[in-house]
Design a protein around this motif. Sequence first.
Motif, PDB file in Angstrom:
ATOM      1  N   ALA B  10       0.815  -1.216   0.000  1.00 50.42           N
ATOM      2  CA  ALA B  10       0.000   0.000   0.000  1.00 50.42           C
ATOM      3  C   ALA B  10       0.852   1.271   0.000  1.00 50.42           C
ATOM      4  CB  ALA B  10      -0.948  -0.005   1.197  1.00 50.42           C
ATOM      5  N   LEU B  11       2.166   1.076   0.137  1.00 44.27           N
ATOM      6  CA  LEU B  11       3.055   2.242   0.187  1.00 44.27           C
ATOM      7  C   LEU B  11       3.813   2.358  -1.133  1.00 44.27           C
ATOM      8  CD1 LEU B  11       3.276   4.085   2.645  1.00 44.27           C
ATOM      9  CD2 LEU B  11       5.235   2.757   3.415  1.00 44.27           C
ATOM     10  N   ILE B  12       3.751   3.511  -1.764  1.00 39.86           N
ATOM     11  CA  ILE B  12       4.432   3.736  -3.038  1.00 39.86           C
ATOM     12  C   ILE B  12       5.943   3.853  -2.778  1.00 39.86           C
ATOM     13  CG2 ILE B  12       4.627   5.295  -5.039  1.00 39.86           C
ATOM     14  CD1 ILE B  12       1.671   6.087  -4.463  1.00 39.86           C
ATOM     15  N   ASP B  13       6.736   3.342  -3.713  1.00 39.93           N
ATOM     16  CA  ASP B  13       8.191   3.291  -3.514  1.00 39.93           C
ATOM     17  C   ASP B  13       8.843   4.634  -3.835  1.00 39.93           C
ATOM     18  OD1 ASP B  13      10.729   2.498  -3.069  1.00 39.93           O
ATOM     19  OD2 ASP B  13      10.831   1.042  -4.713  1.00 39.93           O
ATOM     20  N   VAL B  14       8.614   5.606  -2.948  1.00 36.96           N
ATOM     21  CA  VAL B  14       9.270   6.922  -3.082  1.00 36.96           C
ATOM     22  C   VAL B  14       9.723   7.355  -1.687  1.00 36.96           C
ATOM     23  CG1 VAL B  14       7.998   7.781  -5.106  1.00 36.96           C
ATOM     24  CG2 VAL B  14       7.032   8.099  -2.813  1.00 36.96           C
ATOM     25  N   PRO B  15      10.778   8.171  -1.617  1.00 40.71           N
ATOM     26  CA  PRO B  15      11.203   8.627  -0.281  1.00 40.71           C
ATOM     27  C   PRO B  15      10.208   9.619   0.315  1.00 40.71           C
ATOM     28  CG  PRO B  15      12.711   9.398  -2.023  1.00 40.71           C
ATOM     29  CD  PRO B  15      11.616   8.673  -2.709  1.00 40.71           C
ATOM     30  N   PHE B  16      10.000   9.535   1.631  1.00 41.34           N
ATOM     31  CA  PHE B  16       9.131  10.505   2.311  1.00 41.34           C
ATOM     32  C   PHE B  16       9.778  11.895   2.310  1.00 41.34           C
ATOM     33  CE2 PHE B  16       7.628   6.700   4.877  1.00 41.34           C
ATOM     34  CZ  PHE B  16       6.344   6.698   4.350  1.00 41.34           C
ATOM     35  N   LEU B  30       2.934   2.089   9.370  1.00 44.52           N
ATOM     36  CA  LEU B  30       2.029   1.241  10.155  1.00 44.52           C
ATOM     37  C   LEU B  30       0.649   1.178   9.498  1.00 44.52           C
ATOM     38  CD1 LEU B  30       2.804   2.088  13.900  1.00 44.52           C
ATOM     39  CD2 LEU B  30       3.857   0.411  12.380  1.00 44.52           C
ATOM     40  N   VAL B  31       0.195   2.320   8.999  1.00 43.79           N
ATOM     41  CA  VAL B  31      -1.115   2.351   8.339  1.00 43.79           C
ATOM     42  C   VAL B  31      -1.088   1.470   7.088  1.00 43.79           C
ATOM     43  CG1 VAL B  31      -2.796   3.828   7.141  1.00 43.79           C
ATOM     44  CG2 VAL B  31      -1.716   4.648   9.238  1.00 43.79           C
ATOM     45  N   GLU B  33       0.873  -1.040   6.465  1.00 50.10           N
ATOM     46  CA  GLU B  33       0.941  -2.457   6.866  1.00 50.10           C
ATOM     47  C   GLU B  33      -0.443  -3.006   7.188  1.00 50.10           C
ATOM     48  OE1 GLU B  33       5.444  -2.675   8.855  1.00 50.10           O
ATOM     49  OE2 GLU B  33       3.669  -2.835  10.145  1.00 50.10           O
ATOM     50  N   CYS B  34      -1.230  -2.191   7.864  1.00 53.46           N
ATOM     51  CA  CYS B  34      -2.591  -2.635   8.218  1.00 53.46           C
ATOM     52  C   CYS B  34      -3.455  -2.776   6.963  1.00 53.46           C
ATOM     53  CB  CYS B  34      -3.241  -1.644   9.184  1.00 53.46           C
ATOM     54  SG  CYS B  34      -2.869  -1.973  10.891  1.00 53.46           S
ATOM     55  N   ILE B  35      -3.301  -1.838   6.024  1.00 56.91           N
ATOM     56  CA  ILE B  35      -4.072  -1.929   4.774  1.00 56.91           C
ATOM     57  C   ILE B  35      -3.741  -3.256   4.081  1.00 56.91           C
ATOM     58  CG2 ILE B  35      -4.390  -0.920   2.474  1.00 56.91           C
ATOM     59  CD1 ILE B  35      -3.960   1.852   3.757  1.00 56.91           C
ATOM     60  N   ASP B  36      -2.456  -3.584   4.035  1.00 54.82           N
ATOM     61  CA  ASP B  36      -2.024  -4.860   3.445  1.00 54.82           C
ATOM     62  C   ASP B  36      -2.588  -6.044   4.235  1.00 54.82           C
ATOM     63  OD1 ASP B  36      -0.571  -3.431   1.654  1.00 54.82           O
ATOM     64  OD2 ASP B  36       1.378  -4.319   2.147  1.00 54.82           O
ATOM     65  N   ARG B  37      -2.409  -5.980   5.529  1.00 48.87           N
ATOM     66  CA  ARG B  37      -2.773  -7.107   6.396  1.00 48.87           C
ATOM     67  C   ARG B  37      -4.224  -7.537   6.199  1.00 48.87           C
ATOM     68  NH1 ARG B  37      -1.040  -9.033  11.495  1.00 48.87           N
ATOM     69  NH2 ARG B  37      -2.747  -9.984  12.654  1.00 48.87           N
ATOM     70  N   TYR B  38      -5.106  -6.549   6.051  1.00 46.60           N
ATOM     71  CA  TYR B  38      -6.528  -6.885   5.911  1.00 46.60           C
ATOM     72  C   TYR B  38      -6.970  -6.887   4.442  1.00 46.60           C
ATOM     73  CZ  TYR B  38      -6.353  -6.208  10.920  1.00 46.60           C
ATOM     74  OH  TYR B  38      -6.008  -6.324  12.244  1.00 46.60           O
ATOM     75  N   GLY B  39      -6.008  -6.810   3.547  1.00 46.42           N
ATOM     76  CA  GLY B  39      -6.335  -6.884   2.115  1.00 46.42           C
ATOM     77  C   GLY B  39      -7.249  -5.759   1.651  1.00 46.42           C
ATOM     78  N   LEU B  40      -6.981  -4.552   2.155  1.00 46.77           N
ATOM     79  CA  LEU B  40      -7.922  -3.444   1.920  1.00 46.77           C
ATOM     80  C   LEU B  40      -7.494  -2.487   0.806  1.00 46.77           C
ATOM     81  CD1 LEU B  40      -8.524  -2.539   5.674  1.00 46.77           C
ATOM     82  CD2 LEU B  40     -10.107  -3.759   4.168  1.00 46.77           C
TER      83      LEU B  40
END
Lengths: 353, 246
Positions: B10-16, B30-31, B33-40
């Motif tokens: 869920a996170l785009i591969d660019v530097p913050f 963390l957000v 990871e949660c999006i991934d974890r629940y397949g959202l």
Amino acid sequence: MTETVLVKGNEAIAMGAIEAGCRFYFGYPITPQNEIPEYMSKHLPEVGGTFIQAESEIASINMLLGASATGSRAMTSSSSPGISLKQEGISYLCGSQIPGVIVNMSRSGPGLGGISPSQGDYFQATRGGGHGDYRTIVLAPHSVQENYDLTMKAFDLSDKYRNPVMILGDALLGQIKEPLKIHKYKKKEFSKDWILTGTKGREPRLLKSLYLSEGELTEHNWMLSKKYQRMKRSIMFETHFLEGSKLVVVAFGSVARILKTSVQMVRDRGMKVGLFRPITLFPFPYDALERISLSIRNFMAVELNTGQMVEDVKLAVGHKKNQVDFYGRPPGSIPSPDELFNEIKKIYKKRIG
Amino acid sequence: MKQVFKRPEALIDVPFHFCPGCHHGIVHRLVAECIDRYGLREKTIGVASVGCSVFLYDYFYVDVVEAPHGRAAAVATGVKRACPESFVFTYQGDGDLAAIGTAEIIHAANRGELLTVVFVNNAVFGMTGGQMAPTTLAGQETTTTPSGRETVTNGFPIKMAELLSVLPGTTFVARAAVNNPKNLMRAKKLLRKAFEVQTNNQGFGFVEFLSACPTNWKMSPDQANKWVAEEMIPYFPLGIFKGETV
Ligand SMILES: Cc1ncc(C[n+]2csc(CCOP(=O)(O)OP(=O)(O)O)c2C)c(N)n1
Ligand code: SF4
């Protein structure tokens, strides 16, 4: 098949919205438009829609922004002080190109003012109202029937241009009861390639108004400006007795309604007076008025304020030897057809003789 | 070889763009990871707020709508009501949520909207240059409290998690920190709960993250982590305030 019912102007707006497929309404009570949320709270759930009485007008307009972002038809309504609070959201809707219908059954100001009819919000409605260089389409009904018809139209225009549309009525148009011919809304298809629904099967979409990189915002503003130019194709107005007239009375909304009687009265006495009623206040029918001014030299703007739309009339016809007179009635009382008859007569005597 | 650590999808591969030592980046992760974890990922609609996290859409591979400053909870209400099958989260700073947007968050919470709210409390207005926030600690120096926040004139640092937890409309309310690995692991669990209460249609989920702003605190990242531990946590206790058993 059409059915005729006797309803209040505010109810006609709510009915038109639901007929046009509006399924989300967000609002905060304020007189003189409370029949709209009341009607919506009762009838939206019957068609599977959602009504939320929000904590403020600010929250209402932002809920509308959220619902419209998903491609649903959504409406909010209020009256002048509440519309002031919605301006932040309207600016964001324009900047992010999110549709939505906003009803202002305006009352009098400034400040808390009063609950009597007024057209004091003309500038606010037609000049953007919030921050930034933007415009909302503004529709000005003058009858219960038009409240219904133009509300449906508002949703189409809003989807067509991806821009909020405001319906500018007033206390009078909200409270009068008239027969209303109910008719079916003809569904139109609009491109929905921008709505947010989750990224399944496509790239992410973004609705935003922040543009920070070099040149981006300039381009964004020009793009919006071109869109506002394109809106000219949707200009609406109504004319009466222009043929052979020597004076054209220009007015919108409730006062135009009263003027229809007054103009008839002066004509009955042989004075050659016509009536021009803008229905879209933005875009304003400048070109149409200008064309009229090639053959008719005298104009008289009549408003329920101390002079706002008259500036647009002057922009349209205020050149060469044209005369633009003004009669304004600030809030507190509504002019009768007789009073306006006398005012038109005065101007007619002065300019034409 | 087994891969044990990777970038969340869920996170785009660019530097913050965040400053070194800023916790926004950790909370973003963390957000995600949660999006991934629940397949959202494919059903998420994020609501970005105004603050240092305004570029949410540059980092999350999800649909995003930008809300006016403070109005994220109202915008999210509209999104979720109109698109109930989507997963909707807001991500807001303490100026956004606890100052200008107080009415919106309290009423969204009180209506029990099915939303997940990520609240980043860094005790200052980060984006505008470190002015006092409603969460600025008593005595804390900021650019608008040059001699320290005086509670007599500026009021007290507001405890949003505690405040929202007393509303009958909320389902899960917690406060977390990410200043050390132990707190971070705990924070993950709390955020998951705030996701689950939405995915299980249980109600409103809220996690407040105590977050470092080394730049405006005028500290090194290390000092900032220490400041979270020594100054913030004692006043803003970590834990679950509502929904221990959900
Ligand atoms: C109506 C309005 N008022 C003020 C601002 C300026 N502004 C932008 S961000 C911000 C506060 C940011 O602080 P916070 O929400 O704590 O987020 P942070 O930057 O610390 O992450 C302010 C006041 C604005 N954008 N809009
Ligand atoms: S100013 Fe503070 S909150 Fe903003 S990015 Fe830098 S460290 Fe983070």
